[in-house]
Design a protein around this motif. Structure first.
Motif, PDB file in Angstrom:
ATOM      1  N   SER A  86       0.837  -1.196   0.000  1.00 53.67           N
ATOM      2  CA  SER A  86       0.000   0.000   0.000  1.00 53.67           C
ATOM      3  C   SER A  86       0.872   1.246   0.000  1.00 53.67           C
ATOM      4  N   ALA A  87       0.544   2.185  -0.894  1.00 56.11           N
ATOM      5  CA  ALA A  87       1.260   3.465  -0.938  1.00 56.11           C
ATOM      6  C   ALA A  87       0.639   4.490  -0.005  1.00 56.11           C
ATOM      7  N   ALA A  88      -0.463   4.137   0.649  1.00 53.75           N
ATOM      8  CA  ALA A  88      -1.136   5.083   1.545  1.00 53.75           C
ATOM      9  C   ALA A  88      -0.292   5.320   2.794  1.00 53.75           C
ATOM     10  N   SER A  89      -0.388   6.515   3.334  1.00 55.29           N
ATOM     11  CA  SER A  89       0.394   6.891   4.505  1.00 55.29           C
ATOM     12  C   SER A  89      -0.164   6.229   5.761  1.00 55.29           C
ATOM     13  N   PRO A  90       0.664   6.101   6.813  1.00 58.09           N
ATOM     14  CA  PRO A  90       0.139   5.621   8.100  1.00 58.09           C
ATOM     15  C   PRO A  90      -1.035   6.463   8.594  1.00 58.09           C
ATOM     16  N   ALA A  91      -0.982   7.774   8.338  1.00 56.59           N
ATOM     17  CA  ALA A  91      -2.080   8.650   8.757  1.00 56.59           C
ATOM     18  C   ALA A  91      -3.374   8.306   8.017  1.00 56.59           C
ATOM     19  N   ALA A  92      -3.277   7.930   6.747  1.00 56.31           N
ATOM     20  CA  ALA A  92      -4.467   7.547   5.994  1.00 56.31           C
ATOM     21  C   ALA A  92      -5.051   6.251   6.546  1.00 56.31           C
ATOM     22  N   TRP A  93      -4.195   5.302   6.897  1.00 57.06           N
ATOM     23  CA  TRP A  93      -4.675   4.060   7.510  1.00 57.06           C
ATOM     24  C   TRP A  93      -5.340   4.349   8.853  1.00 57.06           C
ATOM     25  N   ALA A  94      -4.742   5.243   9.642  1.00 57.02           N
ATOM     26  CA  ALA A  94      -5.360   5.613  10.922  1.00 57.02           C
ATOM     27  C   ALA A  94      -6.702   6.294  10.694  1.00 57.02           C
ATOM     28  N   ALA A  95      -6.792   7.125   9.660  1.00 60.49           N
ATOM     29  CA  ALA A  95      -8.063   7.781   9.338  1.00 60.49           C
ATOM     30  C   ALA A  95      -9.112   6.749   8.940  1.00 60.49           C
ATOM     31  N   ALA A  96      -8.678   5.688   8.257  1.00 65.94           N
ATOM     32  CA  ALA A  96      -9.608   4.612   7.919  1.00 65.94           C
ATOM     33  C   ALA A  96     -10.128   3.954   9.186  1.00 65.94           C
ATOM     34  N   GLY A  97      -9.236   3.723  10.163  1.00 65.53           N
ATOM     35  CA  GLY A  97      -9.678   3.160  11.430  1.00 65.53           C
ATOM     36  C   GLY A  97     -10.682   4.051  12.132  1.00 65.53           C
ATOM     37  N   ALA A  98     -10.443   5.365  12.098  1.00 64.62           N
ATOM     38  CA  ALA A  98     -11.370   6.306  12.727  1.00 64.62           C
ATOM     39  C   ALA A  98     -12.730   6.299  12.020  1.00 64.62           C
ATOM     40  N   ALA A  99     -12.721   6.177  10.692  1.00 68.14           N
ATOM     41  CA  ALA A  99     -13.978   6.123   9.939  1.00 68.14           C
ATOM     42  C   ALA A  99     -14.756   4.860  10.290  1.00 68.14           C
ATOM     43  N   VAL A 100     -14.056   3.746  10.444  1.00 66.23           N
ATOM     44  CA  VAL A 100     -14.728   2.499  10.810  1.00 66.23           C
ATOM     45  C   VAL A 100     -15.346   2.619  12.200  1.00 66.23           C
ATOM     46  N   ARG A 101     -14.633   3.238  13.122  1.00 66.51           N
ATOM     47  CA  ARG A 101     -15.195   3.449  14.462  1.00 66.51           C
ATOM     48  C   ARG A 101     -16.481   4.272  14.386  1.00 66.51           C
ATOM     49  N   LYS A 102     -16.487   5.307  13.559  1.00 68.09           N
ATOM     50  CA  LYS A 102     -17.680   6.138  13.419  1.00 68.09           C
ATOM     51  C   LYS A 102     -18.847   5.311  12.893  1.00 68.09           C
ATOM     52  N   LEU A 103     -18.568   4.429  11.941  1.00 65.57           N
ATOM     53  CA  LEU A 103     -19.607   3.545  11.415  1.00 65.57           C
ATOM     54  C   LEU A 103     -20.122   2.621  12.507  1.00 65.57           C
ATOM     55  N   VAL A 208      -4.318   1.239  11.943  1.00 64.13           N
ATOM     56  CA  VAL A 208      -5.778   1.168  11.962  1.00 64.13           C
ATOM     57  C   VAL A 208      -6.291   1.173  13.398  1.00 64.13           C
ATOM     58  N   VAL A 209      -5.667   0.389  14.257  1.00 63.84           N
ATOM     59  CA  VAL A 209      -6.087   0.329  15.661  1.00 63.84           C
ATOM     60  C   VAL A 209      -5.905   1.683  16.340  1.00 63.84           C
ATOM     61  N   ALA A 210      -4.812   2.385  15.996  1.00 62.31           N
ATOM     62  CA  ALA A 210      -4.588   3.715  16.583  1.00 62.31           C
ATOM     63  C   ALA A 210      -5.730   4.665  16.231  1.00 62.31           C
ATOM     64  N   GLY A 211      -6.235   4.575  15.003  1.00 64.13           N
ATOM     65  CA  GLY A 211      -7.354   5.418  14.598  1.00 64.13           C
ATOM     66  C   GLY A 211      -8.677   4.944  15.150  1.00 64.13           C
ATOM     67  N   TYR A 212      -8.830   3.630  15.302  1.00 62.70           N
ATOM     68  CA  TYR A 212     -10.104   3.056  15.741  1.00 62.70           C
ATOM     69  C   TYR A 212     -10.322   3.263  17.229  1.00 62.70           C
ATOM     70  N   GLY A 213      -9.265   3.068  18.016  1.00 59.00           N
ATOM     71  CA  GLY A 213      -9.388   3.246  19.462  1.00 59.00           C
ATOM     72  C   GLY A 213      -9.478   1.936  20.205  1.00 59.00           C
ATOM     73  N   THR A 214     -10.248   1.898  21.268  1.00 54.99           N
ATOM     74  CA  THR A 214     -10.274   0.756  22.175  1.00 54.99           C
ATOM     75  C   THR A 214     -11.173  -0.370  21.668  1.00 54.99           C
ATOM     76  N   GLY A 215     -11.075  -1.510  22.368  1.00 54.82           N
ATOM     77  CA  GLY A 215     -11.966  -2.623  22.091  1.00 54.82           C
ATOM     78  C   GLY A 215     -11.510  -3.538  20.981  1.00 54.82           C
ATOM     79  N   VAL A 216     -10.205  -3.584  20.715  1.00 52.99           N
ATOM     80  CA  VAL A 216      -9.679  -4.409  19.625  1.00 52.99           C
ATOM     81  C   VAL A 216      -8.887  -5.574  20.220  1.00 52.99           C
ATOM     82  N   ASP A 217      -9.341  -6.794  19.954  1.00 54.80           N
ATOM     83  CA  ASP A 217      -8.654  -8.007  20.381  1.00 54.80           C
ATOM     84  C   ASP A 217      -7.868  -8.525  19.179  1.00 54.80           C
ATOM     85  N   LEU A 218      -6.542  -8.430  19.234  1.00 58.53           N
ATOM     86  CA  LEU A 218      -5.720  -8.787  18.081  1.00 58.53           C
ATOM     87  C   LEU A 218      -5.810 -10.275  17.747  1.00 58.53           C
TER      88      LEU A 218
END
Length: 257
Positions: A86-103, A208-218
């Protein structure tokens, strides 16, 4: 048969790109318009309703004339593709995690999804098929079936996308511009969405987890990687895709060993 009248918005475009096509559905790109053709209109009904309910950016619906749904192209580009870096930045992946949390924090859709008890028999059938047809070594299948068991536990349902592949998440720089392909949206397991987003891209799981936040069991994330890969291989083979390509489903299973 009544002919389909093509709206003027795409009438002057000469190039048609086949994005994906198999016996269930096809997606074509015509200029800045995507045409989704689906034999099962219940899937399209779900997609339209899910996009209307989702609290994150989705493609604009231009028109619908069954069996065709026309969607506007999203700005930016997909986070990546399975089997490719993936050429996407770590920040973009974190933003994806944040968007998933919002959903996942949004109100539940009115239609149900599958439970762990409904998934398990299908998983066992796929494992049996993989071994019986010499598609994969028995040891590889058995080990990943054991790993997958951790995903088959009770979960609190959330509003899930259901097929959150990285190719379905678009970003422009570090910002998420939208998510496509909502036909599998339902009430489901939050960790399933996170697992599909990071399938084959374990190096971006922490972002992704950094953007998503808590509640993630790896461990459950990894379990879903195994489960998804085991259940996808027969379908992929039968529809002309290659799960044996580097970085794809079979490599995901091997990484679990």
């Amino acid at each position: 048969m009544t002919p389909v009248v093509v709206p003027a918005i795409i009438a002057d475009v000469k190039k048609v790109e086949v994005v994906v096509a198999h016996h269930q559905c096809a997606t074509l790109r015509v200029g800045d318009v995507f045409l989704k053709i689906d034999a099962d209109q219940t899937r399209t009904d779900v997609e339209v309703e899910a996009m209307a309910r989702a609290p994150i950016p989705t493609p604009e619906i231009l028109w619908r004339k069954p069996p065709v749904l026309a969607l506007a192209a999203l700005p930016g580009k997909a986070l990546g593709r399975l089997g490719e870096p993936s050429a996407a930045s770590p920040a973009a992946w974190a933003a994806a995690g944040a968007a998933v949390r919002k959903l996942h924090d949004a109100p539940l859709p009115p239609w149900p999804g599958r439970t762990a008890g409904e998934i398990a028999p299908g998983l066992d059938r796929e494992c049996e098929w993989l071994v019986a047809n010499d598609v994969l070594p028995a040891g590889l299948v058995t080990r990943n079936r054991q790993v997958a068991e951790a995903a088959l536990r009770p979960w609190t349902p959330v509003f899930t996308h259901g097929d959150l592949q990285i190719s379905h998440v678009f970003a422009d720089g570090d910002q998420i511009t939208g998510v496509i392909d909502w036909s599998e949206a339902s009430r489901g397991d939050a960790l399933h969405d996170l697992a599909i987003l990071t399938l084959g891209h374990e190096g971006h799981l922490a972002d992704v987890v950094a953007g998503y936040g808590t509640g993630v069991d790896l461990d459950v994330i990894r379990a879903w990687w195994s489960l998804r890969s085991l259940m996808a291989i027969r379908w992929l083979v039968e529809h002309g895709f290659d799960p044996f390509l580097p970085g794809c489903e079979v490599d995901v299973l091997r990484s679990q060993m």
